[in-house]
Write a protein that holds these residues in place. Sequence first.
Motif, PDB file in Angstrom:
ATOM      1  N   UNK A  67       7.834 -34.470 -36.563  1.00 53.22           N
ATOM      2  CA  UNK A  67       7.031 -33.250 -36.631  1.00 53.22           C
ATOM      3  C   UNK A  67       5.549 -33.582 -36.822  1.00 53.22           C
ATOM      4  N   UNK A  96      11.819 -26.038 -41.537  1.00 57.03           N
ATOM      5  CA  UNK A  96      11.894 -27.002 -42.641  1.00 57.03           C
ATOM      6  C   UNK A  96      10.588 -27.678 -42.992  1.00 57.03           C
ATOM      7  N   UNK A  97       9.475 -27.175 -42.472  1.00 59.04           N
ATOM      8  CA  UNK A  97       8.181 -27.812 -42.737  1.00 59.04           C
ATOM      9  C   UNK A  97       7.255 -26.847 -43.471  1.00 59.04           C
ATOM     10  N   UNK A 137      20.518 -36.507 -19.148  1.00 61.34           N
ATOM     11  CA  UNK A 137      20.001 -36.314 -17.789  1.00 61.34           C
ATOM     12  C   UNK A 137      20.015 -37.635 -17.018  1.00 61.34           C
ATOM     13  N   UNK A 172       8.570 -33.435 -41.584  1.00 60.15           N
ATOM     14  CA  UNK A 172       9.483 -32.544 -42.316  1.00 60.15           C
ATOM     15  C   UNK A 172      10.582 -33.322 -43.044  1.00 60.15           C
ATOM     16  N   UNK A 220       7.357 -26.015 -37.312  1.00 62.55           N
ATOM     17  CA  UNK A 220       8.729 -26.515 -37.264  1.00 62.55           C
ATOM     18  C   UNK A 220       9.570 -25.910 -38.377  1.00 62.55           C
ATOM     19  N   UNK A 262       9.758 -35.421 -24.064  1.00 60.79           N
ATOM     20  CA  UNK A 262      10.734 -36.176 -23.268  1.00 60.79           C
ATOM     21  C   UNK A 262      10.022 -37.062 -22.249  1.00 60.79           C
ATOM     22  N   UNK A 263       8.974 -36.531 -21.639  1.00 57.72           N
ATOM     23  CA  UNK A 263       8.247 -37.342 -20.652  1.00 57.72           C
ATOM     24  C   UNK A 263       7.562 -38.535 -21.302  1.00 57.72           C
ATOM     25  N   UNK A 317      18.777 -35.587 -24.985  1.00 61.27           N
ATOM     26  CA  UNK A 317      18.774 -34.796 -23.743  1.00 61.27           C
ATOM     27  C   UNK A 317      18.345 -35.663 -22.564  1.00 61.27           C
ATOM     28  N   UNK A 353      13.207 -22.532 -31.347  1.00 62.82           N
ATOM     29  CA  UNK A 353      14.331 -23.471 -31.483  1.00 62.82           C
ATOM     30  C   UNK A 353      15.649 -22.754 -31.787  1.00 62.82           C
ATOM     31  N   UNK A 384       8.973 -29.830 -33.303  1.00 62.62           N
ATOM     32  CA  UNK A 384       9.908 -29.371 -34.336  1.00 62.62           C
ATOM     33  C   UNK A 384      11.266 -30.031 -34.148  1.00 62.62           C
ATOM     34  N   UNK A 385      11.974 -30.168 -35.228  1.00 62.73           N
ATOM     35  CA  UNK A 385      13.357 -30.637 -35.133  1.00 62.73           C
ATOM     36  C   UNK A 385      14.160 -29.586 -34.368  1.00 62.73           C
ATOM     37  N   UNK A 386      15.103 -30.060 -33.570  1.00 58.74           N
ATOM     38  CA  UNK A 386      15.998 -29.119 -32.882  1.00 58.74           C
ATOM     39  C   UNK A 386      15.371 -28.395 -31.708  1.00 58.74           C
ATOM     40  N   UNK A 387      14.197 -28.831 -31.270  1.00 56.15           N
ATOM     41  CA  UNK A 387      13.514 -28.153 -30.165  1.00 56.15           C
ATOM     42  C   UNK A 387      13.361 -29.090 -28.974  1.00 56.15           C
ATOM     43  N   UNK A 388      13.758 -28.640 -27.793  1.00 51.18           N
ATOM     44  CA  UNK A 388      13.576 -29.431 -26.576  1.00 51.18           C
ATOM     45  C   UNK A 388      12.165 -29.187 -26.046  1.00 51.18           C
ATOM     46  N   UNK A 389      11.421 -30.261 -25.844  1.00 55.10           N
ATOM     47  CA  UNK A 389      10.035 -30.151 -25.387  1.00 55.10           C
ATOM     48  C   UNK A 389       9.828 -31.188 -24.287  1.00 55.10           C
ATOM     49  N   UNK A 390       9.558 -30.715 -23.089  1.00 53.28           N
ATOM     50  CA  UNK A 390       9.526 -31.637 -21.951  1.00 53.28           C
ATOM     51  C   UNK A 390       8.394 -32.652 -22.069  1.00 53.28           C
ATOM     52  N   UNK A 442      13.585 -27.513 -18.762  1.00 55.65           N
ATOM     53  CA  UNK A 442      12.958 -27.112 -20.030  1.00 55.65           C
ATOM     54  C   UNK A 442      11.708 -26.286 -19.778  1.00 55.65           C
TER      55      UNK A 442
END
Lengths: 308, 308
Positions: free
Chosen positions: B108, A170-171, B25, B271, A168, B177-178, B21, A271, B168-174, A227
């Motif tokens: 993180x 910042x880590x 949706x 982080x 990530x 989300x699931x 996100x 990212x 990670x921060x700022x990262x879209x990860x399905x 995604x």
Amino acid sequence: MSEFHVLLIAGTHGNEINAPWLFEQWSKYPGIINSHGLNISKVIGNPKALKCCKRYISSDLNRSFQNELISNNSIDEYEILRAKELVSTYGLYGISPCHIAIDCHSTTSAMGNSIVVYGRRNADLAIASLLQLRLGLPIYLHEGDKTQKGFLVESWPCGLVVEIGPVPQGLLDISIIQKTMLTLECFIEEIYKIKLGKVHFPKKLIIHRHLRSIDFPRTEDGQITALVHPSLQGSDWLPMSNGTPLFKKLDGSILRYEGNDLPIPVFINEAAYVEKNIAMSLTKREIWDFSNDWKDAIIDLVFNQSFP
Amino acid sequence: MSEFHVLLIAGTHGNEINAPWLFEQWSKYPGIINSHGLNISKVIGNPKALKCCKRYISSDLNRSFQNELISNNSIDEYEILRAKELVSTYGLYGISPCHIAIDCHSTTSAMGNSIVVYGRRNADLAIASLLQLRLGLPIYLHEGDKTQKGFLVESWPCGLVVEIGPVPQGLLDISIIQKTMLTLECFIEEIYKIKLGKVHFPKKLIIHRHLRSIDFPRTEDGQITALVHPSLQGSDWLPMSNGTPLFKKLDGSILRYEGNDLPIPVFINEAAYVEKNIAMSLTKREIWDFSNDWKDAIIDLVFNQSFP
């Protein structure tokens, strides 16, 4: 004639904090990496962004090394000024000229320990060959992408990016730092062996040549609608085939790769690339014969600081 | 009497972008999560920080819900004003009062799909019990830590944090989300079952009770000198014993856990916690008997909007 100098850069992106931490430790405990008597300058690329743990302040420093930007005195964006400063300090005609630049990055993608070269410069390919022979690193050849230019290392006669992930932003992650360390140690040793006349080059170089990048599926107003598919996430360097799942929507529907060219994806779901409209880049794996021109170029650079 | 309302929050930290996100949706395609007719308000906690993909603008919103901050009219920091705004809109005495708040976070750290409760409020423990019975989620009971206070959910009569990682921060990860979706769906279904009188509570609740946090080893001026040991990274929820490696320095030396109390670490190398001087938190796993007081509290809240 000036003496051969190496420039090592960390923190070109201010939220990639592992290499900067390594540099700090290395300054405090010089013994942790043997510099073999080489002239090495270490510098933080974007200190202002590093302090804020942001990729950049105004614009991406690693896209700012474009002649038309650097030579334009009316631009006062922080990163353009910083690019100008780095070149006027460590560039070939700078105050403390350096001849090779190694720019240490990290990525949220599962790139492992890898090298990025930009275009096909002989000396770059020589160094890449040496690192691949020693460590087996995969090499991403970034070329033919007009949307992405102005990379830092291009402002030096020879230069590579060390790209390590996943981590990530910042880590601090010691395994990422140890991989960075290993690559830098190995690079320094190979330069040292060149100076001693004891270096061995491989017969082949395996490269992953950039084909194109793929964006996320988006609505007309730019909203991401699907995604990276879970089975593709973390599968950098693994070939895709016709039908490989690329993206997944929340309703379960899947977008698949179409084509029979078996491309190899890299920088999957990095990212920082969302804003660049890159969900991943596709490459073609090629095995190249090692060229004596590469060897001549690096030897000329190390011994005579001469270059094409 | 007012009607029972649920508040769902995403983006309380602006760089935890997966739940926002999902909310986007869900607004576009209301069918993706069945709300079972419940009154649900969805809100982005920190929209300004989300836009910049930063944890916060001035200070951590999820530490800003302290009475002395919110009631102090001379403070004009963005997050304090935002906390005040959220309470005056969705708080119990707000314009659109809500009775339960579910605050969706990502981390993180390798926390998996988990729940955080703050203190020992009866209704919180009832909801946590229902989610654990359905999904087997581990529950981190945060209490007795005077350095960390002012959590959002504490401003509602009942509230939990859904904490999912690693991402990670700022990262879209399905997959993140699931997991968020699954937990929200399950929460909504359990509330619905309470309303139908068809809910089943477990006999036991397993909690991980906060003991203390450990900072990174640092120099006197605050510089981090050792990082989370590679074997500990990703080992959240797994008991440590006397001698478990905690931190590693670049010279290879290792700092180990000393003690025979077999604590269970959580939030290892999150982080965002570096600035809070937290490298990880230690917990004690406890099995509690389910209390009818918990059940009574949640049933009272759902049917009568009454609470202690």
